[in-house]
Design a protein around this motif. Sequence first.
Motif, PDB file in Angstrom:
ATOM      1  N   ILE A  18      -1.430   1.862  10.566  1.00 26.37           N
ATOM      2  CA  ILE A  18      -1.594   0.618   9.811  1.00 26.37           C
ATOM      3  C   ILE A  18      -0.323   0.268   9.029  1.00 26.37           C
ATOM      4  CG2 ILE A  18      -2.927  -0.478   8.015  1.00 26.37           C
ATOM      5  CD1 ILE A  18      -5.165   1.439   8.770  1.00 26.37           C
ATOM      6  N   PRO A  19       0.238  -0.897   9.284  1.00 29.73           N
ATOM      7  CA  PRO A  19       1.453  -1.344   8.600  1.00 29.73           C
ATOM      8  C   PRO A  19       1.176  -1.748   7.159  1.00 29.73           C
ATOM      9  CG  PRO A  19       0.635  -3.090  10.046  1.00 29.73           C
ATOM     10  CD  PRO A  19      -0.285  -1.905  10.212  1.00 29.73           C
ATOM     11  N   CYS A  20       0.595  -0.838   6.418  1.00 33.21           N
ATOM     12  CA  CYS A  20       0.247  -1.155   5.031  1.00 33.21           C
ATOM     13  C   CYS A  20       1.502  -1.501   4.226  1.00 33.21           C
ATOM     14  CB  CYS A  20      -0.469   0.047   4.412  1.00 33.21           C
ATOM     15  SG  CYS A  20       0.379   1.586   4.731  1.00 33.21           S
ATOM     16  N   HIS A  21       2.662  -1.175   4.760  1.00 31.30           N
ATOM     17  CA  HIS A  21       3.901  -1.492   4.033  1.00 31.30           C
ATOM     18  C   HIS A  21       4.172  -2.998   4.070  1.00 31.30           C
ATOM     19  CE1 HIS A  21       5.228  -0.939   8.247  1.00 31.30           C
ATOM     20  NE2 HIS A  21       5.935  -2.002   7.963  1.00 31.30           N
ATOM     21  N   ARG A  22       3.422  -3.703   4.931  1.00 32.71           N
ATOM     22  CA  ARG A  22       3.591  -5.159   4.999  1.00 32.71           C
ATOM     23  C   ARG A  22       2.703  -5.835   3.972  1.00 32.71           C
ATOM     24  NH1 ARG A  22       3.348  -5.525  11.420  1.00 32.71           N
ATOM     25  NH2 ARG A  22       5.328  -4.558  11.840  1.00 32.71           N
ATOM     26  N   VAL A  23       1.963  -5.052   3.252  1.00 32.36           N
ATOM     27  CA  VAL A  23       1.087  -5.625   2.225  1.00 32.36           C
ATOM     28  C   VAL A  23       1.760  -5.479   0.866  1.00 32.36           C
ATOM     29  CG1 VAL A  23      -1.203  -5.582   1.260  1.00 32.36           C
ATOM     30  CG2 VAL A  23      -0.857  -4.873   3.621  1.00 32.36           C
ATOM     31  N   ILE A  24       1.982  -6.611   0.232  1.00 30.90           N
ATOM     32  CA  ILE A  24       2.636  -6.578  -1.078  1.00 30.90           C
ATOM     33  C   ILE A  24       1.798  -7.338  -2.107  1.00 30.90           C
ATOM     34  CG2 ILE A  24       4.887  -6.461  -0.010  1.00 30.90           C
ATOM     35  CD1 ILE A  24       5.130  -9.466  -0.633  1.00 30.90           C
ATOM     36  N   ARG A  25       2.220  -7.289  -3.322  1.00 32.90           N
ATOM     37  CA  ARG A  25       1.477  -7.982  -4.381  1.00 32.90           C
ATOM     38  C   ARG A  25       1.688  -9.484  -4.278  1.00 32.90           C
ATOM     39  NH1 ARG A  25       1.030  -4.906  -9.911  1.00 32.90           N
ATOM     40  NH2 ARG A  25       1.004  -7.080 -10.519  1.00 32.90           N
ATOM     41  N   SER A  26       0.882 -10.206  -4.969  1.00 34.28           N
ATOM     42  CA  SER A  26       0.991 -11.662  -4.945  1.00 34.28           C
ATOM     43  C   SER A  26       2.233 -12.115  -5.705  1.00 34.28           C
ATOM     44  CB  SER A  26      -0.254 -12.263  -5.584  1.00 34.28           C
ATOM     45  OG  SER A  26      -0.260 -13.649  -5.343  1.00 34.28           O
ATOM     46  N   ASP A  27       2.773 -11.235  -6.531  1.00 37.11           N
ATOM     47  CA  ASP A  27       3.976 -11.554  -7.312  1.00 37.11           C
ATOM     48  C   ASP A  27       5.246 -11.226  -6.533  1.00 37.11           C
ATOM     49  OD1 ASP A  27       1.843 -10.051  -9.347  1.00 37.11           O
ATOM     50  OD2 ASP A  27       2.510 -12.032  -9.930  1.00 37.11           O
ATOM     51  N   GLU A  28       5.060 -11.015  -5.229  1.00 41.66           N
ATOM     52  CA  GLU A  28       6.208 -10.644  -4.397  1.00 41.66           C
ATOM     53  C   GLU A  28       6.675  -9.232  -4.736  1.00 41.66           C
ATOM     54  OE1 GLU A  28       9.191 -13.603  -4.681  1.00 41.66           O
ATOM     55  OE2 GLU A  28       7.736 -15.172  -4.870  1.00 41.66           O
ATOM     56  N   ALA A  29       5.935  -8.560  -5.574  1.00 46.96           N
ATOM     57  CA  ALA A  29       6.304  -7.179  -5.938  1.00 46.96           C
ATOM     58  C   ALA A  29       5.807  -6.245  -4.831  1.00 46.96           C
ATOM     59  CB  ALA A  29       5.643  -6.824  -7.261  1.00 46.96           C
ATOM     60  N   PRO A  30       6.562  -5.196  -4.537  1.00 46.48           N
ATOM     61  CA  PRO A  30       6.215  -4.252  -3.477  1.00 46.48           C
ATOM     62  C   PRO A  30       4.943  -3.485  -3.796  1.00 46.48           C
ATOM     63  CG  PRO A  30       8.040  -3.402  -4.790  1.00 46.48           C
ATOM     64  CD  PRO A  30       7.765  -4.794  -5.260  1.00 46.48           C
ATOM     65  N   GLY A  31       4.571  -3.450  -5.066  1.00 48.42           N
ATOM     66  CA  GLY A  31       3.361  -2.710  -5.421  1.00 48.42           C
ATOM     67  C   GLY A  31       3.625  -1.223  -5.375  1.00 48.42           C
ATOM     68  N   GLY A  32       2.943  -0.530  -4.501  1.00 47.11           N
ATOM     69  CA  GLY A  32       3.139   0.930  -4.419  1.00 47.11           C
ATOM     70  C   GLY A  32       3.084   1.383  -2.979  1.00 47.11           C
ATOM     71  N   TYR A  33       3.235   2.655  -2.790  1.00 48.81           N
ATOM     72  CA  TYR A  33       3.225   3.193  -1.425  1.00 48.81           C
ATOM     73  C   TYR A  33       3.112   4.714  -1.486  1.00 48.81           C
ATOM     74  CZ  TYR A  33       4.263   2.885   3.538  1.00 48.81           C
ATOM     75  OH  TYR A  33       4.192   2.916   4.894  1.00 48.81           O
ATOM     76  N   ASN A  34       2.286   5.272  -0.608  1.00 54.60           N
ATOM     77  CA  ASN A  34       2.111   6.732  -0.610  1.00 54.60           C
ATOM     78  C   ASN A  34       3.438   7.441  -0.360  1.00 54.60           C
ATOM     79  OD1 ASN A  34      -0.550   6.815  -1.172  1.00 54.60           O
ATOM     80  ND2 ASN A  34      -1.210   6.636   0.902  1.00 54.60           N
ATOM     81  N   ARG A  35       4.250   6.867   0.502  1.00 53.46           N
ATOM     82  CA  ARG A  35       5.543   7.468   0.838  1.00 53.46           C
ATOM     83  C   ARG A  35       6.604   7.133  -0.211  1.00 53.46           C
ATOM     84  NH1 ARG A  35       3.844  11.056   4.147  1.00 53.46           N
ATOM     85  NH2 ARG A  35       3.419  10.336   6.235  1.00 53.46           N
ATOM     86  N   GLY A  36       6.239   6.311  -1.187  1.00 50.97           N
ATOM     87  CA  GLY A  36       7.250   5.900  -2.165  1.00 50.97           C
ATOM     88  C   GLY A  36       7.560   4.426  -1.986  1.00 50.97           C
ATOM     89  N   SER A  37       7.495   3.673  -3.031  1.00 54.08           N
ATOM     90  CA  SER A  37       7.748   2.233  -2.951  1.00 54.08           C
ATOM     91  C   SER A  37       9.069   1.940  -2.250  1.00 54.08           C
ATOM     92  CB  SER A  37       7.770   1.647  -4.358  1.00 54.08           C
ATOM     93  OG  SER A  37       8.644   2.422  -5.151  1.00 54.08           O
ATOM     94  N   VAL A  38      10.052   2.825  -2.427  1.00 60.35           N
ATOM     95  CA  VAL A  38      11.358   2.608  -1.796  1.00 60.35           C
ATOM     96  C   VAL A  38      11.219   2.528  -0.276  1.00 60.35           C
ATOM     97  CG1 VAL A  38      13.689   3.499  -1.577  1.00 60.35           C
ATOM     98  CG2 VAL A  38      12.424   3.877  -3.681  1.00 60.35           C
ATOM     99  N   ALA A  39      10.504   3.478   0.301  1.00 58.82           N
ATOM    100  CA  ALA A  39      10.316   3.505   1.754  1.00 58.82           C
ATOM    101  C   ALA A  39       9.648   2.215   2.212  1.00 58.82           C
ATOM    102  CB  ALA A  39       9.456   4.710   2.122  1.00 58.82           C
ATOM    103  N   LYS A  40       8.746   1.722   1.411  1.00 56.44           N
ATOM    104  CA  LYS A  40       8.041   0.482   1.737  1.00 56.44           C
ATOM    105  C   LYS A  40       9.036  -0.668   1.846  1.00 56.44           C
ATOM    106  CE  LYS A  40       4.242  -2.341   0.191  1.00 56.44           C
ATOM    107  NZ  LYS A  40       3.078  -2.343  -0.657  1.00 56.44           N
ATOM    108  N   ILE A  41       9.813  -0.853   0.804  1.00 61.79           N
ATOM    109  CA  ILE A  41      10.811  -1.924   0.794  1.00 61.79           C
ATOM    110  C   ILE A  41      11.776  -1.740   1.963  1.00 61.79           C
ATOM    111  CG2 ILE A  41      12.666  -2.964  -0.526  1.00 61.79           C
ATOM    112  CD1 ILE A  41      11.277  -1.824  -3.030  1.00 61.79           C
ATOM    113  N   ARG A  42      12.204  -0.516   2.130  1.00 68.23           N
ATOM    114  CA  ARG A  42      13.158  -0.198   3.208  1.00 68.23           C
ATOM    115  C   ARG A  42      12.600  -0.644   4.560  1.00 68.23           C
ATOM    116  NH1 ARG A  42      17.438   3.093   4.621  1.00 68.23           N
ATOM    117  NH2 ARG A  42      17.965   4.002   2.662  1.00 68.23           N
TER     118      ARG A  42
END
Length: 88
Positions: free
Chosen positions: A52-76
């Motif tokens: 599941i590409p949960c990394h494509r899910v972000i907050r409504s504020d355009e903020a990355p929110g969080g990520y199990n692997r680390g928010s950085v990996a998500k943005i990356r």
Amino acid sequence: MRKDFKLKVFEVVKAIPKGETLSYKRVAELAGRPKAYRAVGNILSRNYDPSIPCHRVIRSDEAPGGYNRGSVAKIRKLREEGVNQFRG
DNA sequence: CGTATGACGTGCA
DNA sequence: GTGCACGCCATAC
């Protein structure tokens, strides 16, 4: 059934096209519970799935929110797919 | 079965 | 523009 919500969320998130991003609220709406955006993040968090590409899910504020692997990996990942800075 | 938590969202100061 | 508090829903233990 509420369980379907979870499955629906996965379906929606999995349906997110590359280079696109959806907000938790958006996913919740597509899942059928526009007010369950809270649960959306919760489900993804408690049930992280590699399919599941949960990394494509972000907050409504355009903020990355969080990520199990680390928010950085998500943005990356998003940047790798084409999302320049959550600003479409 | 019942309680507590959370990767959110919105309003107000 | 920033920070704090409340509400709302489903999941997991």
